[in-house]
Write an enzyme that holds these catalytic residues in place. Structure first.
Site, PDB file in Angstrom:
ATOM      1  N   GLY A 278       5.162  13.926 -10.846  1.00 40.51           N
ATOM      2  CA  GLY A 278       4.032  12.876 -11.282  1.00 40.51           C
ATOM      3  C   GLY A 278       3.942  12.908 -12.738  1.00 40.51           C
ATOM      4  O   GLY A 278       4.131  11.701 -13.318  1.00 40.51           O
TER       5      GLY A 278
ATOM      6  N   CYS B 286       0.539  32.727 -25.796  1.00 39.95           N
ATOM      7  CA  CYS B 286       1.781  32.212 -24.437  1.00 39.95           C
ATOM      8  C   CYS B 286       0.937  32.102 -23.263  1.00 39.95           C
ATOM      9  O   CYS B 286      -0.311  32.442 -23.144  1.00 39.95           O
ATOM     10  CB  CYS B 286       2.914  33.418 -24.531  1.00 39.95           C
ATOM     11  SG  CYS B 286       2.421  34.746 -23.607  1.00 39.95           S
TER      12      CYS B 286
ATOM     13  N   CYS C 101      -3.166  19.864   1.547  1.00 39.08           N
ATOM     14  CA  CYS C 101      -2.577  19.419   0.168  1.00 39.08           C
ATOM     15  C   CYS C 101      -3.425  19.363  -0.989  1.00 39.08           C
ATOM     16  O   CYS C 101      -4.544  18.700  -0.837  1.00 39.08           O
ATOM     17  CB  CYS C 101      -1.410  18.455   0.185  1.00 39.08           C
ATOM     18  SG  CYS C 101      -2.079  16.681   0.396  1.00 39.08           S
TER      19      CYS C 101
ATOM     20  N   CYS D 140      -0.826  41.496 -25.083  1.00 37.67           N
ATOM     21  CA  CYS D 140       0.036  40.783 -23.746  1.00 37.67           C
ATOM     22  C   CYS D 140       1.107  41.534 -23.152  1.00 37.67           C
ATOM     23  O   CYS D 140       1.642  42.296 -23.336  1.00 37.67           O
ATOM     24  CB  CYS D 140       0.657  39.534 -24.563  1.00 37.67           C
ATOM     25  SG  CYS D 140       1.360  38.450 -23.192  1.00 37.67           S
TER      26      CYS D 140
ATOM     27  N   CYS E 155       6.692  38.778 -26.061  1.00 34.56           N
ATOM     28  CA  CYS E 155       5.430  38.008 -26.903  1.00 34.56           C
ATOM     29  C   CYS E 155       5.008  38.775 -27.703  1.00 34.56           C
ATOM     30  O   CYS E 155       4.651  38.447 -29.008  1.00 34.56           O
ATOM     31  CB  CYS E 155       4.318  37.473 -25.718  1.00 34.56           C
ATOM     32  SG  CYS E 155       2.768  36.865 -26.698  1.00 34.56           S
TER      33      CYS E 155
END
Length: 381
Positions: A75, A202, A226, A279, A284
């Site tokens: 979409g 990130c 759904c 992280c 990262c």
């Protein structure tokens, strides 16, 4: 004679129908080598080039030198790819995973017919598998408009966290700038996020609970249930995503590091998130260290504050403004200063009536008589 003319018209209609059929439903125009601001029906770029004439974009034609990889063409992704195609991007790389043929193939063919000046590359596989992940990284590294050069931007339009984490891992390892997007399960909110490895957070720096707790997404899905879907919300998210892409690539306006959308309240929150030094993604943390070193190596810019010169208008008559009150009189008129902590001052003080009496002046003593009594005395005087 009339029958001959009707036959000629019929033949022309059939030829046009055949041309449309061969062109995927519409006659495909010829490729345009150079964007032109000339206003005419045959020029699809006149309105885009008007941005340059109006001073919004310095060089819009530069858009044709960029390559963008769109991961996920559902979409949000399908609308995003079409918008980029209409904007005249140089190359679009479609990466998606669909087991059976669907409208995706028709959407890609439609994009090719919309703008034949754009180059297209299509890959249908699951990027979360080991073999496909390596190929995905190769296309990011070498799939640019000029073969062997990296892409300029990766757009994440997927609908699951596993694919997002795969994109995040690849971009952190390669130092590739990318943008993440998403729509909520109830379809009335969404967001976009610009992720520059080492400079901004990130996807793993502040992961959703599902990712942080290592929960398998497949276990959360229930039979016969759904997520909701609204084409309007997806269109809005795709629009702000492509708008951010254009501002980032063409260097105009303010590029958003994070921009949300709440359809219920028409609210667009924005923020910038710093990377997490702890992280879980080692690449990262590595990118963060490299960014710090790069930042430290840059010469510091010294900001010199210039005092504004006081400019007076022409004064032909030599008029000067002189205070009628001296500094001593001002101090005498001020009341006592209260005892305040350091750094706090008062805007003004309450004058002391007894101390402010000027020598030589006569004062009227206070009286307890009413106004009517005083007026009666004045009449008898």
């Amino acid at each position: 004679m009339i029958i001959r003319r009707e036959l000629q018209l019929r033949v022309r209609e059939l030829e046009e129908a055949l041309a449309r059929e061969r062109g995927g439903g519409q006659g495909q125009r010829a490729r345009i080598e150079r964007m032109s601001p000339e206003v005419k029906d045959s020029n699809p770029y006149s309105r885009l080039m008007a941005l340059k004439r109006m001073g919004i974009v310095k060089d819009y034609e530069k858009i044709r030198t960029f390559t963008v990889a769109v991961v996920g063409v559902g979409g949000v992704g399908s609308v995003t790819a079409e918008m980029l195609t209409r904007c005249g991007i140089g190359k679009v790389i479609y990466i998606f995973f669909i087991k059976q043929k669907s409208n995706t193939d028709k959407n890609i063919e439609n994009d090719e017919n919309i703008n034949p000046d754009v180059q297209f590359e299509v890959h249908n596989y699951n990027i979360t598998t080991v073999d496909n992940f390596q190929h995905f990284m190769d296309r990011i590294s070498y799939g640019g408009l000029e073969e062997g050069k990296p892409v300029d931007l990766v757009l994440s339009c997927v609908d699951n966290f596993e694919a997002r984490m795969a994109i995040n891992t690849a971009c952190n390892e390669l130092g590739q700038t990318w943008m993440e997007s998403g729509v909520s399960e109830n379809a009335v909110s969404g967001h976009i996020q610009l992720i520059i490895p080492g400079e901004s957070a990130c996807f793993a720096c502040a992961p959703p609970l599902v990712v942080a707790a290592n929960i398998d997404e497949k276990t959360l899905k229930r039979e016969g249930v759904c997520a909701a879907s609204l084409p309007t919300t997806m269109g809005v998210v795709a629009g702000i995503l492509v708008q951010n892409v254009l501002k980032f690539l063409l260097n105009f306006g303010t590029v958003s590091y994070y921009l949300g959308y709440n359809a219920m309240q028409d609210f667009f929150p924005t923020m910038a998130m710093k990377p997490n030094p702890h992280c879980n993604d080692k690449n990262c943390r590595k990118q963060q260290e490299e960014y710090k070193e790069k930042k430290a190596a840059q010469p510091k810019q010294v900001v010199v504050e210039q005092e504004e010169e006081i400019v007076h208008e022409d004064n032909d008559w030599g008029i000067e403004l002189v205070s009628e009150v001296s500094e001593e009189e001002l101090k005498a008129a001020s009341g006592p200063l209260p005892d305040l902590p350091n750094g706090i001052t008062v805007a003004y003080t309450i004058p002391n009536k007894e101390e402010n009496v000027v020598a030589g002046e006569t004062t009227v003593a206070e009286s307890e008589e009413s106004l009517e009594e005083l007026m009666a005395k004045m009449k008898n005087m």
